[in-house]
Design an enzyme around this catalytic site. Sequence first.
Site, PDB file in Angstrom:
ATOM      1  N   ASP A  61       0.933  -1.021  -0.030  1.00  0.00           N
ATOM      2  CA  ASP A  61      -0.113   0.108  -0.089  1.00  0.00           C
ATOM      3  C   ASP A  61       0.915   1.149  -0.055  1.00  0.00           C
ATOM      4  O   ASP A  61       1.522   1.458   0.856  1.00  0.00           O
ATOM      5  CB  ASP A  61      -1.034   0.053   1.304  1.00  0.00           C
ATOM      6  CG  ASP A  61      -1.989   1.124   1.343  1.00  0.00           C
ATOM      7  OD1 ASP A  61      -2.223   1.743   0.205  1.00  0.00           O
ATOM      8  OD2 ASP A  61      -2.348   1.582   2.237  1.00  0.00           O
ATOM      9  N   ASP A 111      -1.808   5.866  -8.515  1.00  0.00           N
ATOM     10  CA  ASP A 111      -2.296   4.925  -7.702  1.00  0.00           C
ATOM     11  C   ASP A 111      -2.235   3.345  -8.204  1.00  0.00           C
ATOM     12  O   ASP A 111      -3.107   3.219  -9.386  1.00  0.00           O
ATOM     13  CB  ASP A 111      -3.486   5.407  -7.161  1.00  0.00           C
ATOM     14  CG  ASP A 111      -4.117   4.121  -6.035  1.00  0.00           C
ATOM     15  OD1 ASP A 111      -3.255   3.471  -5.260  1.00  0.00           O
ATOM     16  OD2 ASP A 111      -5.586   4.168  -5.922  1.00  0.00           O
TER      17      ASP A 111
END
Length: 450
Positions: free
Chosen positions: A119, A336
């Site tokens: 992440d 992302d």
Amino acid sequence: MTRVAWIVLFGGLAGAKLHAEVLKHAPPGISYHVPKGILPTYSSKVVSVNHHVHQLRPVSTRHGFAMNLNSKSAASVLGIHQRHAGGFGYENITTTSAYGTQYAIEATWDGHPLSLLIDTGSSDTWAVSKDFHCIDYTGQFLPQSSCGFGEAYPDAFQYGRTDPPTHMFIQYGDGEIVTGPMGFSDITIGNITVKKQQVCLANTTYWFGNNYTSGLLGLAFPSLTNAYYGDSGTDHDYGSQVQYSPLFTSMVSQGLVDPLFSIAIDRNASSGMISFGGIAPAVGADFSRSATLDMIITNIIGVPATAFQYSFYTVIPDGWYFDSTMNTKKYPYIVDSGTTLNYLPPSLADAINAAFTPPAVYMWMYGAYFTSCDAIAPQVAVVLDGEKFYINPVDLIYRTMVDPLTGLCMTAIASGGSGPYILGDVFMQNALVVFDVGEAKMRFIPRPHY
């Protein structure tokens, strides 16, 4: 061995004024800042493909529109945020449109093999402990299997608890909660072992797992760590927060890697790789071209349903090129890997989707555009540091994402409303992305054909 020499051009006062002008109109609950590099002279070095390369395993599945929601994706976090703080564009994000592939890496935690989610939007590293409590959104206890973890970590911290005692508490985009004591363990990824790393063994979780991963490895900055003084998971206000060195920062400070990491996502989310301290040997990368942009951090703050602060690596592109048209309006874009589509300003998304043959139409119930599954996609490129990064036409139409009523297929270009906007998987499948935290730069190498 391929070697890449980075040429960094500093914009000086003009660049600073440009950033200030672009960033000053942040949507509600959004803040931007330009971080300082941890090694400000690093960019003069030659960066090469290295041997600290690790495969990323995709852990989401797709069956038409029955695809797992990635609650830590930028699109999902912004969707939750805008439903609380105002703005528009992501408020229609649901499990049908905020889909995204999560990627896992194999790690060893004090000698025990575990799979952890990667992440880039958070900083803490944690694994679920064997006696953890699984709860629902009301705090009621559930069977451990309801949280969907893989194998739990079976032991205690190798080097004991932190002194004074601390605990981690983090709340993710859709309300998922993880908390537990913090201590010190050896974390190994491939041939890199970080000694006495501060980590969390989660003992209480409200979690939507994939039945494979056992926790999460965060790659954001130390300022986003979520450690708090005390044993209790109930006292986690700003006054009790204590910053610590997260895993990647520790890799650098212990002299194990250079201060950058790179990510390559393969087409159709079939696989990926991450390289710590160097450049991932991505197939199809055109090392003769590259782009270097200032790293900007987008913070999602002040919203109860998100973490106290959730952050994403962000850049300001020069603009977009499509259908022989150049749009030079500048906005911040989050980079992302957990978000599938590219989310653009509404008028730009409309224009690009209108350039499909036949033109794509917006379907509100999905928050996305659809066109004929055999449509001809326009030439589309995002312009970074003067270089056009083309998106392969294959990636611009999701032929497995079919609306059952119309038979139309989803396009890869969506509206991001008031922003901030997103360069998702559809972009990252066409570029090797380097997160150079040593110089606080984002670097990109095109890879449209492979």
